[in-house]
Design an enzyme around this catalytic site. Sequence first.
Site, short mmCIF file in Angstrom:
data_model
loop_
_atom_site.label_atom_id
_atom_site.label_comp_id
_atom_site.label_asym_id
_atom_site.label_seq_id
_atom_site.Cartn_x
_atom_site.Cartn_y
_atom_site.Cartn_z
N GLY A 180 7.57 5.64 7.79
CA GLY A 180 6.12 6.62 7.74
C GLY A 180 6.73 7.07 8.90
O GLY A 180 7.96 7.00 9.64
N SER A 181 5.57 7.94 9.42
CA SER A 181 6.05 8.72 10.72
C SER A 181 6.08 8.21 11.87
O SER A 181 5.48 7.00 12.46
CB SER A 181 4.91 9.79 10.57
OG SER A 181 3.78 8.87 10.83
N THR A 182 6.92 8.31 12.99
CA THR A 182 6.49 7.46 14.05
C THR A 182 5.59 7.01 14.91
O THR A 182 5.33 6.85 15.68
CB THR A 182 7.56 8.31 15.07
OG1 THR A 182 8.80 8.19 14.45
CG2 THR A 182 7.99 7.75 16.55
N GLY A 193 3.90 4.71 12.80
CA GLY A 193 4.41 3.30 13.27
C GLY A 193 4.21 3.06 14.52
O GLY A 193 4.22 1.83 14.87
N GLU A 241 11.07 16.16 14.30
CA GLU A 241 11.37 16.23 13.13
C GLU A 241 10.80 17.01 12.75
O GLU A 241 9.82 17.09 12.19
CB GLU A 241 11.21 15.10 12.55
CG GLU A 241 11.10 14.31 11.14
CD GLU A 241 11.04 12.83 10.74
OE1 GLU A 241 9.42 12.62 10.77
OE2 GLU A 241 12.04 12.09 10.08
N LYS A 278 1.11 -1.71 -0.26
CA LYS A 278 0.12 -0.91 -0.04
C LYS A 278 1.37 1.43 0.12
O LYS A 278 1.48 1.91 0.94
CB LYS A 278 -0.47 0.18 1.30
CG LYS A 278 -1.68 1.00 1.25
CD LYS A 278 -2.36 1.61 2.37
CE LYS A 278 -1.78 2.61 3.02
NZ LYS A 278 -1.78 3.29 2.71
P1 NAD Z 1 2.62 8.63 7.72
O1 NAD Z 1 2.88 8.10 8.64
O2 NAD Z 1 1.85 9.48 7.74
O3 NAD Z 1 2.44 7.63 6.26
C1 NAD Z 1 3.11 6.88 6.00
C2 NAD Z 1 2.04 5.72 5.02
O4 NAD Z 1 1.46 4.83 6.23
C3 NAD Z 1 1.31 5.94 4.03
O5 NAD Z 1 1.17 4.71 2.83
C4 NAD Z 1 0.22 6.16 5.21
O6 NAD Z 1 -0.83 6.00 3.76
C5 NAD Z 1 0.54 4.90 5.52
N1 NAD Z 1 -1.12 5.50 6.88
C6 NAD Z 1 -0.91 6.28 8.02
N2 NAD Z 1 -1.54 5.92 8.52
C7 NAD Z 1 -2.27 4.93 9.13
C8 NAD Z 1 -2.26 3.96 9.35
N3 NAD Z 1 -3.48 5.24 11.02
N4 NAD Z 1 -2.89 3.14 9.94
C9 NAD Z 1 -2.18 2.61 8.49
N5 NAD Z 1 -1.28 3.06 7.63
C10 NAD Z 1 -1.55 4.44 7.76
O7 NAD Z 1 4.31 9.15 7.11
P2 NAD Z 1 4.52 10.73 6.34
O8 NAD Z 1 3.98 11.84 7.37
O9 NAD Z 1 3.32 10.17 5.43
O10 NAD Z 1 5.68 10.32 5.75
C11 NAD Z 1 6.99 10.50 6.09
C12 NAD Z 1 7.54 10.14 7.33
O11 NAD Z 1 7.91 9.11 6.80
C13 NAD Z 1 8.64 11.00 8.01
O12 NAD Z 1 8.70 10.77 9.78
C14 NAD Z 1 10.09 10.11 8.08
O13 NAD Z 1 11.26 10.16 8.42
C15 NAD Z 1 9.35 9.18 7.78
N6 NAD Z 1 10.24 8.30 6.16
C16 NAD Z 1 11.10 7.57 7.11
C17 NAD Z 1 12.11 6.49 6.57
C18 NAD Z 1 12.51 5.28 7.00
O14 NAD Z 1 13.72 4.72 6.38
N7 NAD Z 1 13.81 5.68 8.04
C19 NAD Z 1 11.98 7.00 5.18
C20 NAD Z 1 10.94 7.76 4.41
C21 NAD Z 1 10.71 7.76 5.45
#
Ligand code: NAD
Length: 513
Positions: A250-252, A255, A404, A198
């Site tokens: 994704g975001s902490t 996560g 961040e 996804k």
């Molecule tokens: P996000 O957590 O909002 O979204 C990431 C993904 O999760 C998307 O596909 C989103 O649709 C999905 N998502 C959102 N809410 C969800 C939920 N409740 N349940 C399941 N899936 C859900 O992240 P973002 O803000 O779009 O992306 C940027 C973040 O990602 C930053 O914090 C960045 O540091 C992090 N990131 C980390 C790495 C790494 O390898 N450590 C790499 C790239 C980005």
Amino acid sequence: MVLFLSRLLTEPTREGNVNVNWSDGATSAFIDGSWQDVRDGGQHEIVNPFDESVYATSVLSGETDVDRAVLSAKKALGASAWSRSTLAERVAACRRLGAILESQSDELATHMSKSMGAPLSYLKVFMLGSVPGLIEMYIDAVESLSLQYVRSDRHGNTLITRRPVGVVAAIVPWNAPLRSEIKKVVPGLLAGNAVVLKPDPQTPWAALALAEAAMEAGIPPGVLNVVLGGAHTGEALISHPLVNKIAFTGSTQVGRMIGAKAGDALKRVQLELGGKSAAVVLEDVDVSEIVDSLAAGVFANAGQMCVANSRILVHASRYSEVVDALSAQAEGYTLGDPFDQDTTMGPLVSQRQRDRVLGFIDAGRAEGVTYAAGGAAAKLPQGYFVEPTVAAGVESSMTLAQEEIFGPVASVISFDSEAEAIAIANDSRYGLGGAVYSSDSERALAVASHIRSGFVSINRFGIDASGPFGGMGMSGIGREHGPESFESYLEYVAYPFKPGDDSIGNIDLGALQ
Ligand code: NAD
């Protein structure tokens, strides 16, 4: 013409009408080897962050679609040729996948740039251009593993195998399109799993291209499924009882929630999350030699990098020199149309993200920092631009040093001793990356060894493709890249033999593979 463009997402008509007719019957999820109608869910408007127009729409899958995708993956593991495939066959399939994607990279880069704003040149070189090497790295890594071996010692005779974990739910963000998808799908497939992917609804292109490529590469139906959608779709996916492992980037904030749910259901979980990494600049550096690397570490991709070295810790004796050099770099960026060859920094991905970054800049001002460069939205007629910003006089306790920001903002912090530099570097709930710069690499490594982080680069920014990549603390759990990445895609299964049974030594391990 690449099918995925016409099948799943439709660009608005020239009049700007976003209520487009689906060209192929509103098909939108890639399930069981074909494009299938979405049965529940809505639509997401993809706004081009450069011209602020609605550029395309993508559908949002609901529970029913996710359920079908997971069931298809489960079925593929039970019955398809994939479950009996050899590693050599899976390697060949992933190579074919890579070659097909490579042939589409120009088209992919165009769509990625329109939906996330990164300069076309950046996407071509750092995202798409790096993908063939990334796939080869995973192939080298899996081939270096012992997937079956015998341990015979004074404790007993055991045949040990590494087995696929099963159905992998892979969820990725928008900021590193195709790379993020590859980092989950390829190790997942090489290890013999089936994957439900996804992507973020803002950047679905890479996942769509992967689905088409999987079909073309002869990967059996159900082994790779793609569902488009946001939080709702993601939650349905991670909560599905037939999912064995969640691979999330994704975001902490998200996560942590996923980690809690995975813990409750005892699913394997890998979390690649946010960061607030520190670049430590010792007093013996030649600033002119390191400033390019410092600037790239925080300004590349408009700072929208998990690995950004957004805290720059500088020895007090070199502080103003570094602030000046970094500010000159910041002012040297050309902001503008991502399709223009001269553009070196595009807009941020969305209005929301731009406003969030400006909010942090305001918070810094309120806490007493001064902006040696930038510190505002860029004065362009359109687009979600923020000026590359250098914040001076930052203290470790300030918002700018702790949060961040995910934008082009460097927070420069002064220190007087190595011990203080290490303490400041570790004064963060994150622990993803970092760097130490010194004219003496051994000294840099000695300092780096005290920093609690997944990787700390020596006199450079970033990490080699095969170095284990992942975070500590709030930056996540698990590692991607290299042989280490397979730890979470494979289970250990042991077959203890009766003491004295010599047949264990004669077993054709290859036949079990
Ligand atoms: P996000 O957590 O909002 O979204 C990431 C993904 O999760 C998307 O596909 C989103 O649709 C999905 N998502 C959102 N809410 C969800 C939920 N409740 N349940 C399941 N899936 C859900 O992240 P973002 O803000 O779009 O992306 C940027 C973040 O990602 C930053 O914090 C960045 O540091 C992090 N990131 C980390 C790495 C790494 O390898 N450590 C790499 C790239 C980005």
